[in-house]
Design a protein around this motif. Sequence first.
Motif, short mmCIF file in Angstrom:
data_model
loop_
_atom_site.label_atom_id
_atom_site.label_comp_id
_atom_site.label_asym_id
_atom_site.label_seq_id
_atom_site.Cartn_x
_atom_site.Cartn_y
_atom_site.Cartn_z
N VAL A 280 0.64 -1.17 -0.10
CA VAL A 280 0.00 -0.03 -0.06
C VAL A 280 0.95 1.26 -0.04
O VAL A 280 0.48 2.14 -0.75
CB VAL A 280 -0.78 0.00 1.18
CG1 VAL A 280 -1.49 1.38 1.13
CG2 VAL A 280 -2.01 -1.20 1.22
N GLU A 281 1.97 1.27 0.70
CA GLU A 281 2.76 2.40 0.73
C GLU A 281 3.59 2.66 -0.71
O GLU A 281 3.53 3.87 -1.19
CB GLU A 281 3.85 2.10 1.73
CG GLU A 281 4.54 3.30 2.12
CD GLU A 281 3.97 4.59 2.82
OE1 GLU A 281 4.36 5.60 2.91
OE2 GLU A 281 2.94 4.07 3.45
N ALA A 282 3.71 1.62 -1.25
CA ALA A 282 4.44 1.68 -2.64
C ALA A 282 3.29 2.47 -3.41
O ALA A 282 3.66 3.19 -4.34
CB ALA A 282 4.95 0.40 -3.24
N ALA A 283 2.06 1.93 -3.29
CA ALA A 283 1.01 2.48 -4.07
C ALA A 283 0.82 3.82 -4.07
O ALA A 283 0.33 4.59 -4.87
CB ALA A 283 -0.37 1.50 -4.02
N LEU A 284 0.71 4.40 -2.90
CA LEU A 284 0.66 5.79 -2.49
C LEU A 284 1.66 6.79 -2.78
O LEU A 284 1.69 7.66 -3.20
CB LEU A 284 0.14 5.70 -0.81
CG LEU A 284 -0.95 5.09 -0.37
CD1 LEU A 284 -0.87 5.22 0.96
CD2 LEU A 284 -2.47 5.69 -1.20
N ARG A 285 2.77 6.06 -2.91
CA ARG A 285 4.17 6.90 -3.07
C ARG A 285 4.49 7.01 -4.35
O ARG A 285 5.12 7.87 -4.88
CB ARG A 285 5.14 6.71 -2.15
CG ARG A 285 4.73 6.93 -0.61
CD ARG A 285 4.78 8.06 -0.35
NE ARG A 285 4.38 8.38 1.30
CZ ARG A 285 5.37 8.34 2.12
NH1 ARG A 285 6.67 8.54 1.81
NH2 ARG A 285 5.11 8.69 3.39
N MET A 286 4.36 5.76 -5.19
CA MET A 286 4.67 5.67 -6.52
C MET A 286 6.20 5.95 -6.67
O MET A 286 6.46 6.87 -7.50
CB MET A 286 3.65 6.43 -7.68
CG MET A 286 2.01 6.35 -7.55
SD MET A 286 1.86 4.64 -8.25
CE MET A 286 2.15 5.30 -10.22
N PRO A 287 6.88 5.02 -6.19
CA PRO A 287 8.69 5.73 -6.26
C PRO A 287 8.88 5.49 -7.69
O PRO A 287 8.54 4.81 -8.48
CB PRO A 287 9.07 4.49 -5.10
CG PRO A 287 8.18 3.15 -5.19
CD PRO A 287 6.60 4.18 -5.45
N ALA A 288 9.79 6.55 -7.88
CA ALA A 288 10.06 6.57 -9.50
C ALA A 288 11.29 5.77 -9.49
O ALA A 288 11.80 5.25 -10.75
CB ALA A 288 10.78 8.17 -9.63
N ASP A 289 12.05 5.29 -8.48
CA ASP A 289 13.24 4.33 -8.83
C ASP A 289 13.58 3.48 -7.61
O ASP A 289 12.96 3.98 -6.58
CB ASP A 289 14.39 5.20 -9.08
CG ASP A 289 14.89 6.04 -8.27
OD1 ASP A 289 14.60 6.04 -7.03
OD2 ASP A 289 15.24 7.43 -8.81
N VAL A 290 14.76 2.54 -7.67
CA VAL A 290 15.04 1.89 -6.65
C VAL A 290 15.36 2.79 -5.32
O VAL A 290 14.77 2.14 -4.12
CB VAL A 290 16.02 0.86 -6.93
CG1 VAL A 290 16.47 0.18 -5.64
CG2 VAL A 290 15.47 -0.16 -7.98
N ALA A 291 16.00 3.70 -5.66
CA ALA A 291 16.51 4.51 -4.38
C ALA A 291 15.27 5.17 -3.71
O ALA A 291 15.35 4.98 -2.38
CB ALA A 291 17.42 5.81 -4.83
N ALA A 292 14.43 5.54 -4.22
CA ALA A 292 13.11 6.17 -3.84
C ALA A 292 12.39 4.82 -3.00
O ALA A 292 11.62 5.15 -1.94
CB ALA A 292 12.18 6.85 -4.67
N LEU A 293 12.18 3.88 -3.77
CA LEU A 293 11.38 2.76 -3.13
C LEU A 293 12.08 2.22 -1.76
O LEU A 293 11.32 2.07 -0.72
CB LEU A 293 11.61 1.34 -4.25
CG LEU A 293 10.82 0.11 -3.52
CD1 LEU A 293 9.08 0.38 -3.54
CD2 LEU A 293 11.16 -0.89 -4.67
N THR A 294 13.52 2.22 -1.67
CA THR A 294 14.16 1.71 -0.62
C THR A 294 13.95 2.63 0.51
O THR A 294 13.90 2.17 1.69
CB THR A 294 15.81 1.70 -0.99
OG1 THR A 294 16.04 1.09 -2.09
CG2 THR A 294 16.38 1.28 0.38
N ALA A 295 13.61 4.03 0.26
CA ALA A 295 13.13 4.58 1.47
C ALA A 295 11.90 4.45 2.05
O ALA A 295 11.51 5.08 3.01
CB ALA A 295 13.29 6.28 1.07
N LEU A 296 11.07 3.64 1.51
CA LEU A 296 9.49 3.60 1.99
C LEU A 296 9.72 2.37 3.08
O LEU A 296 10.58 1.27 3.07
CB LEU A 296 8.89 3.01 1.14
CG LEU A 296 8.76 4.20 -0.29
CD1 LEU A 296 7.76 3.54 -1.27
CD2 LEU A 296 8.11 5.40 0.26
#
Length: 429
Positions: A280-296
């Motif tokens: 759900v967090e990834a869906a709400l934030r829609m990270p642009a790359d792996v670095a942004a995803l890692t911060a979630l």
Amino acid sequence: MTDAQETAADQPLLTTTGGGPSDDVEPAPIPLLAPREGVPPVIADEAGLAATVTAFAAGSGPVAVDAERASGYRYGQRAYLVQLRRAGAGTALVDPVACPDLSALGAALADAEWVLHAASQDLPCLREIGMVPARIFDTELAGRLAGFPRVGLGAMVESVLGYALEKGHSAVDWSTRPLPEPWLRYAALDVELLVDLRDALEKELERQGKLEWALEEFDAIASAPPAPPRKDPWRRTSGMHKVRRRRQLAVVRELWTARDRIAQRRDVSPGKVLSDAAIVEAALRMPADVAALTALPGFGARMGRRQLEQWQAGVDRARSLPESALPSPGAPVQGPPPPRSWAEKDPAAAARLSAARAAIAGLAETLRMPQENLITPDTVRRVCWEPPSPVTREAVAAALASHGARRWQIDQVAPLLVVALAANPPAEA
């Protein structure tokens, strides 16, 4: 056998009045520490299974049946231990991993009544290994119909029979091999008194005039076909109420599907691969790359680069979908709309539902059973939203039957619904 067991074995069964023992002062429950014949060895080969089939076929009376799963540890809901007990045969613990086809055992018990606690939980995994009962007695459902406030197995055994079961291993990983002896003792005790509980509850239901109702319910459970696969199971992701936009929903769908595929391949619980909260967090934030995803939250340093890349690929797939391929905001509604919208959409239907709910709540209280066991809320909503015309006892009964209501439920509920529906007829077209 310990001294405590010998004392327990000599105690008479307690009688109940639908909510506990009949005495004003309840005696302290007697701890049940071990099965009467001790913990049996686990049946894990064809020779042992054949001997068990012979023994249980020669037994008499109802057979107590239970199954242990590894929910939260393994993928799916398969059985990892099957426990049985029958007069003349004793208790058996069968390993369905080592003996995956128990159809011969099921056939040997085809004419027996199977006693289960919360049957709907165990029947699917028993069916997968070839054990399909023709007749059942569900002690949990019997407790609900009889008006017991707590219907877990431990609570029922204590309040009805006066014994205390040790319940410390209910959530362990039953796929563990070999199974520890304390777990096996716990598993054997789950069927030790199940037939005794069944007999006491049968008497109580008969005393309350509800035995025929219970038998109808048991027949409905035993004859129910396997549930069809759930449509769009990803929509049941915990926290989905936060996800509003269609492209965000697509992220949930992509990550849920990838997680399910990995979990099935590894035979682990999906939650051990990736949590619902992380999806759900990834869906709400829609990270642009792996670095942004890692911060979630949920995608931390413990996750390897390759894992992070596969999750980011799911987000990227959802981001690249055309509008026509995005999921709808909500699952297609089957049946009437949510009741909260009835007052605006159809005031007469809202009035019918309010009157029906009040009448059913009153009857359920009188009968001392949960409203949902008297009649399912969904059935009430459907009949109130589209009532038969004209509103007669026969027409209402037919409408209830079309939605799966049993005869006893129709007899109890139809007169109340006739009054509620007739007092608030649909507006003329």
